[in-house]
Write a protein that holds these residues in place. Structure first.
Motif, PDB file in Angstrom:
ATOM      1  N   PRO A  31      -2.491   0.964  -0.022  1.00  0.00           N
ATOM      2  CA  PRO A  31      -3.524   1.488   0.876  1.00  0.00           C
ATOM      3  C   PRO A  31      -4.845   0.713   0.819  1.00  0.00           C
ATOM      4  CG  PRO A  31      -2.395   3.298  -0.186  1.00  0.00           C
ATOM      5  CD  PRO A  31      -1.857   2.046  -0.810  1.00  0.00           C
ATOM      6  N   HIS A  32      -5.204   0.169  -0.380  1.00  0.00           N
ATOM      7  CA  HIS A  32      -6.482  -0.558  -0.464  1.00  0.00           C
ATOM      8  C   HIS A  32      -6.395  -1.968   0.093  1.00  0.00           C
ATOM      9  CE1 HIS A  32      -4.437  -1.679  -4.222  1.00  0.00           C
ATOM     10  NE2 HIS A  32      -5.198  -2.766  -4.226  1.00  0.00           N
ATOM     11  N   LYS A  33      -5.173  -2.407   0.486  1.00  0.00           N
ATOM     12  CA  LYS A  33      -5.025  -3.725   1.133  1.00  0.00           C
ATOM     13  C   LYS A  33      -4.578  -3.569   2.593  1.00  0.00           C
ATOM     14  CE  LYS A  33      -4.145  -6.294  -3.092  1.00  0.00           C
ATOM     15  NZ  LYS A  33      -3.527  -7.484  -3.685  1.00  0.00           N
ATOM     16  N   ASP A  34      -4.515  -2.335   3.039  1.00  0.00           N
ATOM     17  CA  ASP A  34      -3.956  -2.003   4.356  1.00  0.00           C
ATOM     18  C   ASP A  34      -5.028  -2.190   5.446  1.00  0.00           C
ATOM     19  OD1 ASP A  34      -2.486  -0.763   6.461  1.00  0.00           O
ATOM     20  OD2 ASP A  34      -3.303   1.207   5.885  1.00  0.00           O
ATOM     21  N   VAL A  35      -5.303  -3.458   5.761  1.00  0.00           N
ATOM     22  CA  VAL A  35      -6.410  -3.741   6.686  1.00  0.00           C
ATOM     23  C   VAL A  35      -6.095  -3.338   8.134  1.00  0.00           C
ATOM     24  CG1 VAL A  35      -7.556  -5.519   5.334  1.00  0.00           C
ATOM     25  CG2 VAL A  35      -5.606  -6.156   6.767  1.00  0.00           C
ATOM     26  N   ASP A  36      -4.829  -3.019   8.413  1.00  0.00           N
ATOM     27  CA  ASP A  36      -4.476  -2.484   9.738  1.00  0.00           C
ATOM     28  C   ASP A  36      -4.730  -0.978   9.802  1.00  0.00           C
ATOM     29  OD1 ASP A  36      -3.771  -4.444  11.555  1.00  0.00           O
ATOM     30  OD2 ASP A  36      -1.706  -4.603  10.827  1.00  0.00           O
ATOM     31  N   GLY A  37      -4.867  -0.350   8.644  1.00  0.00           N
ATOM     32  CA  GLY A  37      -5.172   1.088   8.595  1.00  0.00           C
ATOM     33  C   GLY A  37      -4.034   1.985   9.046  1.00  0.00           C
ATOM     34  N   LYS A  86     -14.125  -5.513   3.854  1.00  0.00           N
ATOM     35  CA  LYS A  86     -14.212  -4.249   3.089  1.00  0.00           C
ATOM     36  C   LYS A  86     -13.169  -4.241   1.952  1.00  0.00           C
ATOM     37  CE  LYS A  86     -13.781   0.699   4.102  1.00  0.00           C
ATOM     38  NZ  LYS A  86     -13.947   1.708   5.147  1.00  0.00           N
ATOM     39  N   ALA A  87     -11.951  -4.709   2.261  1.00  0.00           N
ATOM     40  CA  ALA A  87     -10.886  -4.759   1.248  1.00  0.00           C
ATOM     41  C   ALA A  87     -11.272  -5.727   0.129  1.00  0.00           C
ATOM     42  CB  ALA A  87      -9.581  -5.194   1.899  1.00  0.00           C
ATOM     43  N   TYR A  88     -11.881  -6.839   0.507  1.00  0.00           N
ATOM     44  CA  TYR A  88     -12.321  -7.862  -0.460  1.00  0.00           C
ATOM     45  C   TYR A  88     -13.374  -7.276  -1.405  1.00  0.00           C
ATOM     46  CZ  TYR A  88     -15.306 -11.868  -1.780  1.00  0.00           C
ATOM     47  OH  TYR A  88     -16.077 -12.775  -2.453  1.00  0.00           O
ATOM     48  N   LYS A  89     -14.331  -6.575  -0.831  1.00  0.00           N
ATOM     49  CA  LYS A  89     -15.401  -6.007  -1.671  1.00  0.00           C
ATOM     50  C   LYS A  89     -14.822  -4.998  -2.661  1.00  0.00           C
ATOM     51  CE  LYS A  89     -19.216  -6.743   1.535  1.00  0.00           C
ATOM     52  NZ  LYS A  89     -20.044  -6.146   2.600  1.00  0.00           N
ATOM     53  N   PHE A  90     -13.832  -4.255  -2.201  1.00  0.00           N
ATOM     54  CA  PHE A  90     -13.171  -3.283  -3.081  1.00  0.00           C
ATOM     55  C   PHE A  90     -12.471  -4.013  -4.235  1.00  0.00           C
ATOM     56  CE2 PHE A  90      -9.358  -1.061  -4.435  1.00  0.00           C
ATOM     57  CZ  PHE A  90      -9.875   0.180  -4.793  1.00  0.00           C
ATOM     58  N   GLN A  91     -11.715  -5.071  -3.873  1.00  0.00           N
ATOM     59  CA  GLN A  91     -10.949  -5.833  -4.867  1.00  0.00           C
ATOM     60  C   GLN A  91     -11.875  -6.491  -5.889  1.00  0.00           C
ATOM     61  OE1 GLN A  91      -7.535  -6.297  -5.930  1.00  0.00           O
ATOM     62  NE2 GLN A  91      -7.073  -7.356  -4.031  1.00  0.00           N
ATOM     63  N   LEU A  92     -12.981  -7.005  -5.388  1.00  0.00           N
ATOM     64  CA  LEU A  92     -13.956  -7.679  -6.243  1.00  0.00           C
ATOM     65  C   LEU A  92     -14.486  -6.714  -7.300  1.00  0.00           C
ATOM     66  CD1 LEU A  92     -14.666 -10.623  -5.725  1.00  0.00           C
ATOM     67  CD2 LEU A  92     -16.775  -9.874  -4.621  1.00  0.00           C
ATOM     68  N   LYS A  93     -14.789  -5.504  -6.851  1.00  0.00           N
ATOM     69  CA  LYS A  93     -15.307  -4.473  -7.772  1.00  0.00           C
ATOM     70  C   LYS A  93     -14.291  -4.179  -8.871  1.00  0.00           C
ATOM     71  CE  LYS A  93     -18.312  -1.392  -5.252  1.00  0.00           C
ATOM     72  NZ  LYS A  93     -18.173  -0.242  -4.379  1.00  0.00           N
ATOM     73  N   GLN A  94     -12.992  -4.202  -8.506  1.00  0.00           N
ATOM     74  CA  GLN A  94     -11.940  -3.883  -9.478  1.00  0.00           C
ATOM     75  C   GLN A  94     -11.756  -4.993 -10.500  1.00  0.00           C
ATOM     76  OE1 GLN A  94     -10.423  -0.752  -9.032  1.00  0.00           O
ATOM     77  NE2 GLN A  94     -12.007  -0.787  -7.450  1.00  0.00           N
TER      78      GLN A  94
END
Ligand code: NAP
Length: 295
Positions: free
Chosen positions: A114-120, A285-293
């Protein structure tokens, strides 16, 4: 009538992302990375995926297209996605539809993290949208709200009528417009093929969003004077006089409706370009999430 120019609006979004990317580069951060999987050789799918790749490169993202042949099994595709799901250097994954008949599109949608699901399209993201929570919103509805916002079109308190209830456009669009954030607060009517007296509803719409896949379907007499009309439809109409053998036509009869509407999107040059801009936004948005992780 104001033409809602997808080229202009998508450029605004892309320039903003490009600038943000340049700033991130100065901090030594890696680039966002979108992986698109293309199964088979469908011409339209190939065009869409290549356009997504071009636009990623344009704003400074890394982008990879994985091309698989028509005979790929569902299991092989699932295994590939599972590997991409756990790769920390991949931020967004999209699988271009339609897929060959041996592969369940729903199974594939639900396999993408879900956190990589850029198609939503994942149930988690759809559920969040239905609950009005933050998640990934499908790119076409998101792109439409970005366009409305760019033209300062007020939505709060307006009656929005959506024609079409597909999971990629109509249904998420209706949810987004009815939600209280980030853009919406409309009273929404969702119409479909079983709606009786469709024009009774469309004539009440302050904002009419049309996504049914029937070229030229919406005529002037179905539109309330001064309505904002968003044409999502893209149909390839055969035309042997054109070099590529077709032209693109929307679901709205542009020449008629432009005399009635206050704002109208063209096809091509409208929603399609905003869909790509929204996909870039989702990838960021997905990138920023991944970066934080991972930092
Ligand atoms: P879809 O899955 O075929 O859904 C079409 C929807 O329209 C269905 O809900 C259907 O109702 C409804 N419908 C069909 N005939 C109708 C009628 N006579 N009156 C009222 N509703 C009717 O299509 P989609 O994937 O949502 O795509 C719609 C169009 O948007 C297509 O032209 C597609 O190419 C285009 N599109 C454009 C973009 C873009 O970026 N611009 C992105 C995605 C799609 P039922 O549910 O009752 O069958």
């Amino acid at each position: 009538m104001v033409l809602l120019d997808g080229k202009y609006t998508s450029e605004l979004v892309k320039n903003r992302i490009k600038n943000e990317m340049a700033e991130m580069q100065t901090k030594g951060l890696r680039k966002p990375h979108l992986v698109a999987i293309l199964v088979g050789s469908d011409g339209a799918s190939k065009t869409y995926v290549e356009s997504k790749e071009r636009n990623c490169q344009l704003v400074g993202f890394d982008s990879t297209i994985i091309r698989l042949d028509d005979s790929t099994s569902e299991n092989d595709l699932v295994q590939l996605i599972e590997k991409l799901n756990i790769d920390n250097h991949i931020d967004g994954i999209l699988v271009q539809f339609p897929l060959p008949k041996q592969i369940s599109e729903n199974k594939i949608t639900q396999t993408i993290a879900p956190h990589k699901d850029v198609d939503g399209f994942h149930d988690v993201n759809m559920g969040k949208l239905a609950k009005g929570e933050s998640g990934f919103v499908p790119a076409t509805p998101l792109g439409i709200t970005m366009m409305l916002e760019a033209y300062n079109i007020e939505t709060a308190g307006k009656h929005c009528v959506v024609i079409g209830r597909s999971n990629i456009v109509g249904r998420p669009m209706s949810l987004l417009m009815s939600n209280s954030a980030p853009y919406g607060n409309c009273t929404v009517t969702l119409c479909h093929s079983k709606t009786v007296h469709l024009e009774h509803f469309t004539r009440q719409a302050d904002i009419l969003i049309v996504a049914l896949g029937k070229p030229g379907f919406v005529k002037a007499n179905m539109v309330k004077p001064n309505a904002v009309v968003i044409d999502v439809g893209i149909t390839r109409v055969e035309d042997s006089t054109r070099k590529n053998g077709f032209y693109l036509k929307g679901d709205v009869d542009f020449n008629e409706v432009k005399e009635v509407a206050s704002h109208l999107t063209p096809v091509p040059g409208g929603v399609g370009l905003m869909t790509i801009a929204a996909l870039l936004e989702n990838t960021l948005k997905a990138y920023k999430f991944q970066l934080k992780q991972t930092l």
